[in-house]
Design a protein around this motif. Structure first.
Motif, PDB file in Angstrom:
ATOM      1  N   ASP A  10       0.817  -1.220   0.000  1.00 39.79           N
ATOM      2  CA  ASP A  10       0.000   0.000   0.000  1.00 39.79           C
ATOM      3  C   ASP A  10       0.847   1.266   0.000  1.00 39.79           C
ATOM      4  OD1 ASP A  10      -2.264  -1.489  -0.159  1.00 39.79           O
ATOM      5  OD2 ASP A  10      -2.818  -1.310   1.953  1.00 39.79           O
ATOM      6  N   PRO A  11       1.847   1.409   0.890  1.00 40.67           N
ATOM      7  CA  PRO A  11       2.667   2.625   0.835  1.00 40.67           C
ATOM      8  C   PRO A  11       3.441   2.771  -0.469  1.00 40.67           C
ATOM      9  CG  PRO A  11       2.954   1.516   2.939  1.00 40.67           C
ATOM     10  CD  PRO A  11       2.194   0.579   2.060  1.00 40.67           C
ATOM     11  N   VAL A  12       3.926   1.634  -1.013  1.00 39.17           N
ATOM     12  CA  VAL A  12       4.740   1.719  -2.221  1.00 39.17           C
ATOM     13  C   VAL A  12       3.888   2.104  -3.426  1.00 39.17           C
ATOM     14  CG1 VAL A  12       6.138   0.394  -3.851  1.00 39.17           C
ATOM     15  CG2 VAL A  12       6.494   0.114  -1.388  1.00 39.17           C
ATOM     16  N   PHE A  13       2.723   1.446  -3.592  1.00 37.34           N
ATOM     17  CA  PHE A  13       1.925   1.662  -4.798  1.00 37.34           C
ATOM     18  C   PHE A  13       0.940   2.818  -4.642  1.00 37.34           C
ATOM     19  CE2 PHE A  13       3.601  -2.368  -6.068  1.00 37.34           C
ATOM     20  CZ  PHE A  13       3.609  -2.308  -7.449  1.00 37.34           C
ATOM     21  N   TRP A  14       0.104   2.769  -3.605  1.00 38.70           N
ATOM     22  CA  TRP A  14      -0.968   3.753  -3.484  1.00 38.70           C
ATOM     23  C   TRP A  14      -0.485   5.095  -2.961  1.00 38.70           C
ATOM     24  CZ3 TRP A  14      -5.144   2.689  -6.053  1.00 38.70           C
ATOM     25  CH2 TRP A  14      -5.484   1.357  -6.290  1.00 38.70           C
ATOM     26  N   PHE A  15       0.608   5.105  -2.185  1.00 32.30           N
ATOM     27  CA  PHE A  15       1.078   6.358  -1.587  1.00 32.30           C
ATOM     28  C   PHE A  15       2.374   6.866  -2.199  1.00 32.30           C
ATOM     29  CE2 PHE A  15      -1.080   4.311   2.236  1.00 32.30           C
ATOM     30  CZ  PHE A  15      -2.311   4.809   1.877  1.00 32.30           C
ATOM     31  N   THR A  16       2.963   6.117  -3.142  1.00 32.98           N
ATOM     32  CA  THR A  16       4.211   6.562  -3.764  1.00 32.98           C
ATOM     33  C   THR A  16       4.105   6.550  -5.290  1.00 32.98           C
ATOM     34  OG1 THR A  16       5.508   5.717  -1.893  1.00 32.98           O
ATOM     35  CG2 THR A  16       6.693   6.180  -3.928  1.00 32.98           C
ATOM     36  N   VAL A  17       3.938   5.352  -5.871  1.00 30.07           N
ATOM     37  CA  VAL A  17       3.938   5.243  -7.333  1.00 30.07           C
ATOM     38  C   VAL A  17       2.746   5.978  -7.953  1.00 30.07           C
ATOM     39  CG1 VAL A  17       3.857   3.651  -9.283  1.00 30.07           C
ATOM     40  CG2 VAL A  17       5.180   3.064  -7.248  1.00 30.07           C
ATOM     41  N   ARG A  18       1.549   5.722  -7.439  1.00 31.22           N
ATOM     42  CA  ARG A  18       0.351   6.343  -8.017  1.00 31.22           C
ATOM     43  C   ARG A  18       0.372   7.872  -7.880  1.00 31.22           C
ATOM     44  NH1 ARG A  18      -4.841   4.270  -9.385  1.00 31.22           N
ATOM     45  NH2 ARG A  18      -6.479   5.850  -9.272  1.00 31.22           N
ATOM     46  N   PRO A  19       0.692   8.451  -6.708  1.00 35.08           N
ATOM     47  CA  PRO A  19       0.763   9.922  -6.643  1.00 35.08           C
ATOM     48  C   PRO A  19       1.832  10.520  -7.546  1.00 35.08           C
ATOM     49  CG  PRO A  19       0.584   8.999  -4.441  1.00 35.08           C
ATOM     50  CD  PRO A  19       0.822   7.853  -5.364  1.00 35.08           C
ATOM     51  N   ILE A  20       2.973   9.828  -7.689  1.00 36.05           N
ATOM     52  CA  ILE A  20       4.024  10.357  -8.559  1.00 36.05           C
ATOM     53  C   ILE A  20       3.553  10.394 -10.007  1.00 36.05           C
ATOM     54  CG2 ILE A  20       6.300   9.837  -9.533  1.00 36.05           C
ATOM     55  CD1 ILE A  20       7.110   8.801  -6.795  1.00 36.05           C
ATOM     56  N   LEU A  21       2.998   9.277 -10.469  1.00 33.99           N
ATOM     57  CA  LEU A  21       2.497   9.233 -11.846  1.00 33.99           C
ATOM     58  C   LEU A  21       1.344  10.205 -12.043  1.00 33.99           C
ATOM     59  CD1 LEU A  21       2.572   5.377 -12.505  1.00 33.99           C
ATOM     60  CD2 LEU A  21       4.232   7.092 -13.229  1.00 33.99           C
ATOM     61  N   GLY A  22       0.477  10.332 -11.036  1.00 33.52           N
ATOM     62  CA  GLY A  22      -0.613  11.291 -11.129  1.00 33.52           C
ATOM     63  C   GLY A  22      -0.116  12.722 -11.206  1.00 33.52           C
ATOM     64  N   ALA A  23       0.922  13.031 -10.435  1.00 31.59           N
ATOM     65  CA  ALA A  23       1.485  14.384 -10.463  1.00 31.59           C
ATOM     66  C   ALA A  23       2.125  14.688 -11.807  1.00 31.59           C
ATOM     67  CB  ALA A  23       2.507  14.539  -9.340  1.00 31.59           C
ATOM     68  N   LEU A  24       2.844  13.720 -12.369  1.00 32.66           N
ATOM     69  CA  LEU A  24       3.457  13.934 -13.678  1.00 32.66           C
ATOM     70  C   LEU A  24       2.391  14.108 -14.758  1.00 32.66           C
ATOM     71  CD1 LEU A  24       6.372  11.326 -13.539  1.00 32.66           C
ATOM     72  CD2 LEU A  24       6.543  13.810 -13.326  1.00 32.66           C
ATOM     73  N   GLY A  25       1.369  13.257 -14.716  1.00 31.03           N
ATOM     74  CA  GLY A  25       0.303  13.380 -15.693  1.00 31.03           C
ATOM     75  C   GLY A  25      -0.466  14.682 -15.553  1.00 31.03           C
ATOM     76  N   ALA A  26      -0.725  15.096 -14.318  1.00 32.47           N
ATOM     77  CA  ALA A  26      -1.460  16.348 -14.094  1.00 32.47           C
ATOM     78  C   ALA A  26      -0.654  17.556 -14.534  1.00 32.47           C
ATOM     79  CB  ALA A  26      -1.827  16.469 -12.611  1.00 32.47           C
ATOM     80  N   SER A  27       0.660  17.514 -14.331  1.00 33.78           N
ATOM     81  CA  SER A  27       1.488  18.647 -14.759  1.00 33.78           C
ATOM     82  C   SER A  27       1.450  18.816 -16.267  1.00 33.78           C
ATOM     83  CB  SER A  27       2.932  18.455 -14.290  1.00 33.78           C
ATOM     84  OG  SER A  27       3.506  17.305 -14.895  1.00 33.78           O
ATOM     85  N   LEU A  28       1.392  17.697 -17.012  1.00 35.20           N
ATOM     86  CA  LEU A  28       1.254  17.790 -18.468  1.00 35.20           C
ATOM     87  C   LEU A  28      -0.159  18.230 -18.860  1.00 35.20           C
ATOM     88  CD1 LEU A  28       3.171  14.575 -19.613  1.00 35.20           C
ATOM     89  CD2 LEU A  28       3.925  16.943 -19.838  1.00 35.20           C
ATOM     90  N   ALA A  29      -1.157  17.720 -18.140  1.00 35.67           N
ATOM     91  CA  ALA A  29      -2.538  18.068 -18.463  1.00 35.67           C
ATOM     92  C   ALA A  29      -2.821  19.550 -18.229  1.00 35.67           C
ATOM     93  CB  ALA A  29      -3.501  17.211 -17.647  1.00 35.67           C
ATOM     94  N   LEU A  30      -2.168  20.153 -17.248  1.00 30.06           N
ATOM     95  CA  LEU A  30      -2.387  21.571 -16.969  1.00 30.06           C
ATOM     96  C   LEU A  30      -1.933  22.457 -18.120  1.00 30.06           C
ATOM     97  CD1 LEU A  30      -1.378  21.812 -13.194  1.00 30.06           C
ATOM     98  CD2 LEU A  30      -3.657  22.097 -14.169  1.00 30.06           C
ATOM     99  N   THR A  31      -0.983  21.975 -18.901  1.00 28.34           N
ATOM    100  CA  THR A  31      -0.518  22.734 -20.066  1.00 28.34           C
ATOM    101  C   THR A  31      -1.350  22.446 -21.307  1.00 28.34           C
ATOM    102  OG1 THR A  31       1.084  21.005 -20.665  1.00 28.34           O
ATOM    103  CG2 THR A  31       1.831  22.734 -19.154  1.00 28.34           C
ATOM    104  N   GLY A  32      -2.405  21.609 -21.158  1.00 31.08           N
ATOM    105  CA  GLY A  32      -3.246  21.276 -22.286  1.00 31.08           C
ATOM    106  C   GLY A  32      -2.751  20.110 -23.114  1.00 31.08           C
ATOM    107  N   ASN A  33      -1.790  19.363 -22.588  1.00 28.81           N
ATOM    108  CA  ASN A  33      -1.221  18.237 -23.311  1.00 28.81           C
ATOM    109  C   ASN A  33      -2.049  16.986 -23.045  1.00 28.81           C
ATOM    110  OD1 ASN A  33       0.402  16.285 -24.525  1.00 28.81           O
ATOM    111  ND2 ASN A  33       2.298  17.264 -23.869  1.00 28.81           N
ATOM    112  N   ILE A  34      -2.543  16.355 -24.102  1.00 29.62           N
ATOM    113  CA  ILE A  34      -3.372  15.161 -23.961  1.00 29.62           C
ATOM    114  C   ILE A  34      -2.569  13.978 -23.446  1.00 29.62           C
ATOM    115  CG2 ILE A  34      -2.961  14.390 -26.329  1.00 29.62           C
ATOM    116  CD1 ILE A  34      -6.232  14.068 -24.280  1.00 29.62           C
TER     117      ILE A  34
END
Length: 200
Positions: A10-34
């Motif tokens: 749980d800490p590795v996947f739900w609290f580390t990997v998933r938030p990191i990937l979500g943050a990277l994806g959101a940073s691209l999405a904020l610039t309008g990148n699909i």
């Protein structure tokens, strides 16, 4: 083994990997990148499915001997490494996501008569626009006052310092068991009040 391993997974996947990937994806999405949401969806499922397949094969081949490998501290090393990686990436994203802009000025200095553009003395029409551009190119100010804001001084000292301090404050409050909802509402309230009084 499901219970003990869940405490690691749980800490590795739900609290580390998933938030990191979500943050990277959101940073691209904020610039309008699909590619933002696509990157999150593809990478998250690829990592999750690859890990499921590898650990299933490993458990099947090792059998009960797997308990000897896990008793050597490998789980603690995995958790520690994932936590360090997660904190490193999230710290990098703080400067991009956390923005605080102070709106008040610290000084206003009256400039010399020859240091700024006299708009009322420019020619009419396009000639006046050309003269204005020429004077700006010569280094003349567009206003008779030189205004220095608090944000400009802060950026010259340490860019992003206010965002970092806010992040550290939120982390401190979370360690003190303050509810995240309370912190979010407090940030909203402070932001509204600061904007009303033209502080931010």
């Amino acid at each position: 083994m499901m219970g003990p391993l869940a405490g690691i997974g749980d800490p590795v996947f739900w609290f580390t990997v998933r938030p990191i990937l979500g943050a990277l994806g959101a940073s691209l999405a904020l610039t309008g990148n699909i590619l933002g949401p696509l990157l999150f969806f593809v990478l998250w499922n690829a990592i999750r499915m690859a890990f499921l397949w590898y650990t299933q094969e490993l458990g099947y081949k090792a059998g009960s001997e797997i308990t000897k490998d896990m008793s050597g501290g490998i789980l603690q090393d995995i958790t520690k490494g994932a936590s360090i990686l997660g904190m490193f990436i999230l710290a990098v994203l703080v400067q991009r996501w956390v923005n605080i802009k102070f709106a008040f000025d610290v000084s206003k200095v009256q400039l010399d008569e020859k240091a700024y553009i006299h708009w009322d003395k420019l020619s009419d029409g396009y000639k006046g626009i050309q003269e204005a551009f020429a004077q700006v190119g010569q280094g003349l100010s567009q206003t008779p006052e030189k205004v220095t804001s608090f944000q400009q001084n802060l950026d010259m000292l340490i860019p992003g310092l206010s965002g970092l301090l806010l992040t550290l404050l939120c982390m401190y409050l979370l360690k003190k068991k303050v509810s995240p909802i309370v912190i979010i509402l407090a940030l909203f309230a402070v932001g509204i009040v600061a904007h009303y009084f033209k502080i931010m």
